[in-house]
Design a protein around this motif. Structure first.
Motif, PDB file in Angstrom:
ATOM      1  N   SER A   1       0.824  -1.215   0.000  1.00 33.32           N
ATOM      2  CA  SER A   1       0.000   0.000   0.000  1.00 33.32           C
ATOM      3  C   SER A   1       0.854   1.260   0.000  1.00 33.32           C
ATOM      4  CB  SER A   1      -0.933  -0.007   1.215  1.00 33.32           C
ATOM      5  OG  SER A   1      -0.192  -0.054   2.424  1.00 33.32           O
ATOM      6  N   SER A   2       2.028   1.221   0.650  1.00 31.81           N
ATOM      7  CA  SER A   2       2.896   2.401   0.664  1.00 31.81           C
ATOM      8  C   SER A   2       3.409   2.718  -0.728  1.00 31.81           C
ATOM      9  CB  SER A   2       4.068   2.175   1.626  1.00 31.81           C
ATOM     10  OG  SER A   2       4.814   1.024   1.245  1.00 31.81           O
ATOM     11  N   GLU A   3       3.731   1.669  -1.503  1.00 37.26           N
ATOM     12  CA  GLU A   3       4.205   1.889  -2.866  1.00 37.26           C
ATOM     13  C   GLU A   3       3.087   2.423  -3.750  1.00 37.26           C
ATOM     14  OE1 GLU A   3       6.317  -0.493  -6.619  1.00 37.26           O
ATOM     15  OE2 GLU A   3       5.958  -1.503  -4.709  1.00 37.26           O
ATOM     16  N   VAL A   4       1.900   1.852  -3.616  1.00 40.47           N
ATOM     17  CA  VAL A   4       0.754   2.343  -4.398  1.00 40.47           C
ATOM     18  C   VAL A   4       0.474   3.795  -4.063  1.00 40.47           C
ATOM     19  CG1 VAL A   4      -1.719   2.079  -4.791  1.00 40.47           C
ATOM     20  CG2 VAL A   4      -0.265   0.053  -4.646  1.00 40.47           C
ATOM     21  N   SER A   5       0.494   4.121  -2.770  1.00 46.21           N
ATOM     22  CA  SER A   5       0.218   5.489  -2.348  1.00 46.21           C
ATOM     23  C   SER A   5       1.245   6.465  -2.906  1.00 46.21           C
ATOM     24  CB  SER A   5       0.207   5.553  -0.820  1.00 46.21           C
ATOM     25  OG  SER A   5      -0.037   6.873  -0.388  1.00 46.21           O
ATOM     26  N   ALA A   6       2.524   6.080  -2.868  1.00 54.07           N
ATOM     27  CA  ALA A   6       3.581   6.972  -3.346  1.00 54.07           C
ATOM     28  C   ALA A   6       3.461   7.211  -4.840  1.00 54.07           C
ATOM     29  CB  ALA A   6       4.950   6.371  -3.011  1.00 54.07           C
ATOM     30  N   ARG A   7       3.181   6.162  -5.597  1.00 55.72           N
ATOM     31  CA  ARG A   7       3.101   6.324  -7.056  1.00 55.72           C
ATOM     32  C   ARG A   7       1.851   7.094  -7.460  1.00 55.72           C
ATOM     33  NH1 ARG A   7       4.309   0.408  -9.272  1.00 55.72           N
ATOM     34  NH2 ARG A   7       4.110   1.467 -11.296  1.00 55.72           N
ATOM     35  N   LEU A   8       0.758   6.863  -6.755  1.00 50.16           N
ATOM     36  CA  LEU A   8      -0.458   7.623  -7.048  1.00 50.16           C
ATOM     37  C   LEU A   8      -0.243   9.111  -6.775  1.00 50.16           C
ATOM     38  CD1 LEU A   8      -3.247   5.288  -5.629  1.00 50.16           C
ATOM     39  CD2 LEU A   8      -2.788   5.791  -8.042  1.00 50.16           C
ATOM     40  N   LEU A   9       0.444   9.419  -5.689  1.00 53.84           N
ATOM     41  CA  LEU A   9       0.720  10.816  -5.379  1.00 53.84           C
ATOM     42  C   LEU A   9       1.583  11.445  -6.462  1.00 53.84           C
ATOM     43  CD1 LEU A   9       0.620  13.257  -3.506  1.00 53.84           C
ATOM     44  CD2 LEU A   9       2.568  12.298  -2.255  1.00 53.84           C
ATOM     45  N   GLU A  10       2.571  10.714  -6.930  1.00 56.28           N
ATOM     46  CA  GLU A  10       3.440  11.228  -7.997  1.00 56.28           C
ATOM     47  C   GLU A  10       2.626  11.508  -9.254  1.00 56.28           C
ATOM     48  OE1 GLU A  10       7.217   9.710 -10.756  1.00 56.28           O
ATOM     49  OE2 GLU A  10       6.572   8.554  -8.995  1.00 56.28           O
ATOM     50  N   TRP A  11       1.767  10.572  -9.647  1.00 58.94           N
ATOM     51  CA  TRP A  11       0.949  10.761 -10.845  1.00 58.94           C
ATOM     52  C   TRP A  11      -0.076  11.879 -10.657  1.00 58.94           C
ATOM     53  CZ3 TRP A  11      -0.041   4.830 -11.730  1.00 58.94           C
ATOM     54  CH2 TRP A  11       1.112   4.262 -12.303  1.00 58.94           C
ATOM     55  N   GLU A  12      -0.577  12.017  -9.432  1.00 58.98           N
ATOM     56  CA  GLU A  12      -1.526  13.095  -9.163  1.00 58.98           C
ATOM     57  C   GLU A  12      -0.851  14.447  -9.343  1.00 58.98           C
ATOM     58  OE1 GLU A  12      -4.561  14.605  -5.613  1.00 58.98           O
ATOM     59  OE2 GLU A  12      -3.269  12.857  -5.292  1.00 58.98           O
ATOM     60  N   LEU A  13       0.380  14.583  -8.846  1.00 56.85           N
ATOM     61  CA  LEU A  13       1.115  15.837  -8.988  1.00 56.85           C
ATOM     62  C   LEU A  13       1.458  16.118 -10.448  1.00 56.85           C
ATOM     63  CD1 LEU A  13       3.516  15.547  -5.916  1.00 56.85           C
ATOM     64  CD2 LEU A  13       1.500  17.025  -6.149  1.00 56.85           C
ATOM     65  N   GLU A  14       1.621  15.078 -11.237  1.00 61.53           N
ATOM     66  CA  GLU A  14       1.929  15.241 -12.658  1.00 61.53           C
ATOM     67  C   GLU A  14       0.676  15.491 -13.490  1.00 61.53           C
ATOM     68  OE1 GLU A  14       3.972  11.661 -13.649  1.00 61.53           O
ATOM     69  OE2 GLU A  14       5.886  12.315 -12.776  1.00 61.53           O
ATOM     70  N   GLY A  15      -0.485  15.376 -12.882  1.00 61.96           N
ATOM     71  CA  GLY A  15      -1.720  15.608 -13.615  1.00 61.96           C
ATOM     72  C   GLY A  15      -2.215  14.412 -14.386  1.00 61.96           C
ATOM     73  N   ARG A  16      -1.705  13.219 -14.070  1.00 58.44           N
ATOM     74  CA  ARG A  16      -2.138  12.012 -14.772  1.00 58.44           C
ATOM     75  C   ARG A  16      -3.313  11.326 -14.083  1.00 58.44           C
ATOM     76  NH1 ARG A  16       3.521   8.947 -16.401  1.00 58.44           N
ATOM     77  NH2 ARG A  16       4.695  10.808 -16.952  1.00 58.44           N
ATOM     78  N   VAL A  17      -3.421  11.549 -12.776  1.00 51.52           N
ATOM     79  CA  VAL A  17      -4.412  10.852 -11.962  1.00 51.52           C
ATOM     80  C   VAL A  17      -5.115  11.871 -11.078  1.00 51.52           C
ATOM     81  CG1 VAL A  17      -4.691   9.223 -10.038  1.00 51.52           C
ATOM     82  CG2 VAL A  17      -3.251   8.627 -11.980  1.00 51.52           C
ATOM     83  N   ALA A  18      -6.394  11.666 -10.842  1.00 53.26           N
ATOM     84  CA  ALA A  18      -7.162  12.530  -9.941  1.00 53.26           C
ATOM     85  C   ALA A  18      -7.614  11.714  -8.740  1.00 53.26           C
ATOM     86  CB  ALA A  18      -8.378  13.103 -10.653  1.00 53.26           C
ATOM     87  N   LYS A  19      -7.516  12.319  -7.561  1.00 57.52           N
ATOM     88  CA  LYS A  19      -8.049  11.693  -6.358  1.00 57.52           C
ATOM     89  C   LYS A  19      -9.468  12.189  -6.154  1.00 57.52           C
ATOM     90  CE  LYS A  19      -7.179  10.715  -1.490  1.00 57.52           C
ATOM     91  NZ  LYS A  19      -6.288  10.924  -0.316  1.00 57.52           N
ATOM     92  N   LEU A  20     -10.384  11.264  -5.939  1.00 58.51           N
ATOM     93  CA  LEU A  20     -11.800  11.589  -5.842  1.00 58.51           C
ATOM     94  C   LEU A  20     -12.288  11.320  -4.416  1.00 58.51           C
ATOM     95  CD1 LEU A  20     -12.981   9.876  -9.137  1.00 58.51           C
ATOM     96  CD2 LEU A  20     -12.268  12.246  -8.818  1.00 58.51           C
ATOM     97  N   PRO A  21     -13.461  11.852  -4.062  1.00 58.68           N
ATOM     98  CA  PRO A  21     -14.019  11.546  -2.752  1.00 58.68           C
ATOM     99  C   PRO A  21     -14.156  10.043  -2.534  1.00 58.68           C
ATOM    100  CG  PRO A  21     -15.227  13.342  -3.792  1.00 58.68           C
ATOM    101  CD  PRO A  21     -14.294  12.805  -4.830  1.00 58.68           C
TER     102      PRO A  21
END
Length: 381
Positions: free
Chosen positions: A353-373
């Motif tokens: 889960s830590s790896e998934v969280s870190a990569r999702l955060l990286e992609w979110e900052l790059e504008g590739r992924v959005a975090k939703l409610p």
């Protein structure tokens, strides 16, 4: 648009707290323009319309209220359109309760001509806002005015996309901005388009004002496009009102797993036209880019805003789309254009889960992924 004497007469009637909208329509229908209404002897009004109406008409609003409205009207880019004004938008006459007066900040000419309303969820997804922005920008470039309600989410994205050709219909007085976070956006709209309200100056944001605002959005527009909406969304009210007025209703479909797509799917089942691209709308209208309804004049400052607000792509939008992640990336494959819960991504990939969280955060900052409610994630590219 309206002379000082005419404006004072219209304001004297419409700001009278003792006269209902029905009273005002009855008075105007019987006696003519406000100047004639105000000149009627009280005895005649009492005999023909009743003592209560006569008494209300004989008790004008406070002089300070009138003076404040006239002072607002004297400011640059502030206008009062009345039913008697040549520039009053004819599309609103399709309403049984067309506003007697409209307070406008900006250029009233934008209220006439072909327009499309773009509405949707306030808590829209990043993908939904991007879609609304892209549609609005393309429509504005094609010569279609974009109308929306200045709300958070889809409304704001639509205004931003069509910032050079957009109208905001608001549920407060024209001297207020709601939500307050949209103050700069409102200044830009006033600078290039128009903000319009039927409510007296100083009117706060109250829940029952927004359905009234929605009917103006629907009436001003040749059609309404719903981008994202839950089944109980106020956007469906706008769509229903548009249909009742004989306007086109368009809806963008989404994932069956996305709760913000359910309202759009409901509209499509009920007869709304399914839309996948701007061309779908333009082809439905057999659209040819028309000339502007007026000769635009350069505006150096929005009303009451001081210095002009620059127009361009906001810094927080990526100038270029990000490079896609490798197709064999297991986390990228586990993501979809549907919202996916974080726990599901961990289960699908087998990653920590830590790896998934870190990569999702990286992609979110790059504008590739959005975090939703709900701790869900969604691909944007």
């Amino acid at each position: 648009m309206t002379s000082l004497e005419e404006a004072r007469a219209w304001l004297t009637l419409t700001l009278n707290p003792n006269l209902t909208a029905a009273n005002l329509r009855l008075l105007l229908a019987r006696y003519g323009l406000p100047e004639e209404v105000l000149a009627q002897p009280r005895s005649r009004v009492a005999a023909e319309l009743g003592e209560r109406v006569a008494a209300a008409l004989a008790t004008p609003p406070a002089e300070a209220l009138l003076d404040a409205a006239l002072a607002w009207l004297a400011q640059p880019n502030h206008h009062l359109l009345t039913l008697a004004s040549p520039g009053y938008p004819k599309a609103l006459l399709d309403l049984a309760d067309a506003p007697l007066v409209l307070y406008v900040v900006g250029n009233p000419a934008w209220l006439s001509g072909d327009a499309l309303a773009i509405v949707g969820a306030r808590r829209a997804s990043a993908a939904g806002k991007a879609t609304a922005r892209a549609f609005a920008e393309a429509l504005a470039q094609a010569g279609v005015t974009v109308v929306s309600g200045l709300a958070q989410g889809i409304d704001a994205a639509a205004h931003e996309g069509a910032i050079t050709r957009t109208v905001a219909v608001i549920g407060t007085g024209a001297d207020r901005v709601y939500p307050a976070a949209h103050r700069q956006l409102a200044q830009r709209i006033a600078q290039h388009g128009a903000i319009v309200s039927e409510f007296p100056l100083g009117t706060p944001a109250l829940p029952h004002h927004f359905p009234r605002r929605n009917r103006l959005i629907a009436a001003l527009s040749r059609g309404t496009l719903v981008v994202e909406a839950a089944v109980n969304s106020g956007s469906l009210i706008t769509a229903r009102l548009a249909a009742e007025l004989g306007r086109d209703v368009f809806a963008i479909p989404g994932s069956i797993h996305n709760p913000l797509a359910k309202g759009c799917h409901r509209l499509i089942r009920e007869g709304a036209k399914l839309v996948e691209s701007v061309e779908d709308i333009l082809e439905e209208w057999r659209w040819q880019t028309p000339p502007l309804p007026f000769a635009p004049q350069p505006t150096h400052a929005a009303a009451g805003s001081g210095a002009a607000v620059g127009v361009g792509t906001p810094d927080h939008y990526p100038q270029q789309p990000p490079e896609p992640s490798p197709p064999d990336d297991p986390l990228w494959q586990a993501l979809g254009f549907d919202p996916v819960p974080f726990d599901a991504l961990v289960a699908r990939t087998g990653l920590a889960s830590s790896e998934v969280s870190a990569r999702l955060l990286e992609w979110e900052l790059e504008g590739r992924v959005a975090k939703l409610p709900g701790d869900c994630y969604q691909r944007l590219s």
